[in-house]
Design an enzyme around this catalytic site. Structure first.
Site, short mmCIF file in Angstrom:
data_model
loop_
_atom_site.label_atom_id
_atom_site.label_comp_id
_atom_site.label_asym_id
_atom_site.label_seq_id
_atom_site.Cartn_x
_atom_site.Cartn_y
_atom_site.Cartn_z
N CYS A 91 0.83 -1.20 0.00
CA CYS A 91 0.00 0.00 0.00
C CYS A 91 0.88 1.26 0.00
O CYS A 91 1.52 1.56 -1.00
CB CYS A 91 -0.99 -0.03 1.16
SG CYS A 91 -2.37 1.13 0.95
N HIS A 178 -4.10 -5.51 0.40
CA HIS A 178 -3.79 -5.82 1.80
C HIS A 178 -4.11 -7.28 2.18
O HIS A 178 -5.05 -7.54 2.94
CB HIS A 178 -4.59 -4.91 2.73
CG HIS A 178 -4.07 -3.52 2.86
ND1 HIS A 178 -2.92 -3.22 3.56
CD2 HIS A 178 -4.54 -2.36 2.39
CE1 HIS A 178 -2.71 -1.92 3.52
NE2 HIS A 178 -3.68 -1.36 2.81
N GLU A 180 -2.51 -9.03 4.22
CA GLU A 180 -2.10 -9.23 5.62
C GLU A 180 -3.11 -8.71 6.63
O GLU A 180 -2.99 -8.99 7.84
CB GLU A 180 -0.75 -8.53 5.86
CG GLU A 180 -0.81 -7.04 6.21
CD GLU A 180 -1.30 -6.10 5.12
OE1 GLU A 180 -1.61 -4.93 5.42
OE2 GLU A 180 -1.38 -6.53 3.94
#
Length: 234
Positions: A91, A178, A180
């Site tokens: 990001c 994302h 994670e």
């Protein structure tokens, strides 16, 4: 000390504490990690060559708005790249890495938020053994609009043309999405975007209900990155 034994350096760029590192560390296996809260002015005392790999997290900060800590972080990323240390930016980290490598970042016409379909255009060491199309959570107001001359875009979504890129050295990778991020944080970000951008008319509950399980995607992507870390310099 062998290169595979060197710790992975996580530049945690979250402004809010406790930060993002807790989302990444479980994905790195038993590898030692060192966390620097970059947005709070923490940077490593060791030379960048002391690390087997570098991860740069997301952030509420913007690459488009220069700040001293962002400029300092960019210098560390540049040095790591010159030394061939594997780098993975996520990001904000993806955007800053793109800028360091000669690309351009700007504010998107509209934030991309929610679970989106991401198409991988080609296979790289990072997305090896990952399906050609995946669904993953995204939340960003800025986006990479151009990559450096030595870089290649390898993933995109309907609203974001650069969901992932790599440097031709196969040592530096950026992903906009994302994998994670845990469920509660995804929900909190949806609430934040809905309040910040009422023009999006974001139905938080409906969008959140469309979230998919991301653990397999995260394990594959970060597992691939760790293979790069272990093979670095061999």
């Amino acid at each position: 000390m062998t290169l595979s034994a060197r710790p992975v350096l996580i530049f945690d760029c979250y402004i809010e504490l406790p930060g993002a590192a807790q989302n990444f560390i479980p994905l790195l296996g038993e590898t030692q990690t060192e966390v620097c809260l970059a947005a709070h002015g923490e940077f490593p005392e060791n030379e960048i060559g002391a690390y087997g790999g570098v991860i740069v997290t997301g952030s509420a900060a913007s690459v488009c708005n220069s700040q001293p800590w962002i400029d300092q972080l960019a210098q560390f990323i540049h040095e790591a790249h010159l030394k061939g240390v594997p780098i993975l930016g996520v990001c904000f980290g993806h955007q800053l890495l793109a800028a360091v490598l000669g690309g351009s970042v700007q504010q998107a016409s509209a934030p991309e938020v929610g679970t989106v379909e991401i198409d991988f255009l080609t296979e790289t060491p990072i997305n090896a053994h990952v399906p050609h199309t995946v669904k993953c959570f995204v939340s960003h107001e800025d986006e990479v609009v151009k990559v450096g001359v030595d870089c290649e875009i390898f993933a995109q979504s309907q609203k974001c043309a650069v969901q992932a890129f790599r440097h031709q050295s196969n040592r530096a990778f950026g992903i906009q999405f994302h994998p994670e991020m845990p469920v509660q944080e995804c929900y909190d970000l949806l609430c934040y975007r809905a309040a910040r951008h009422p023009n999006l008319a974001l139905n938080v509950e409906e969008v959140h209900a469309g979230r998919v399980e991301q653990s397999d995607l995260a394990n594959r992507l970060f597992g691939n990155f760790m293979r790069l870390v272990r093979s670095h310099g061999l």
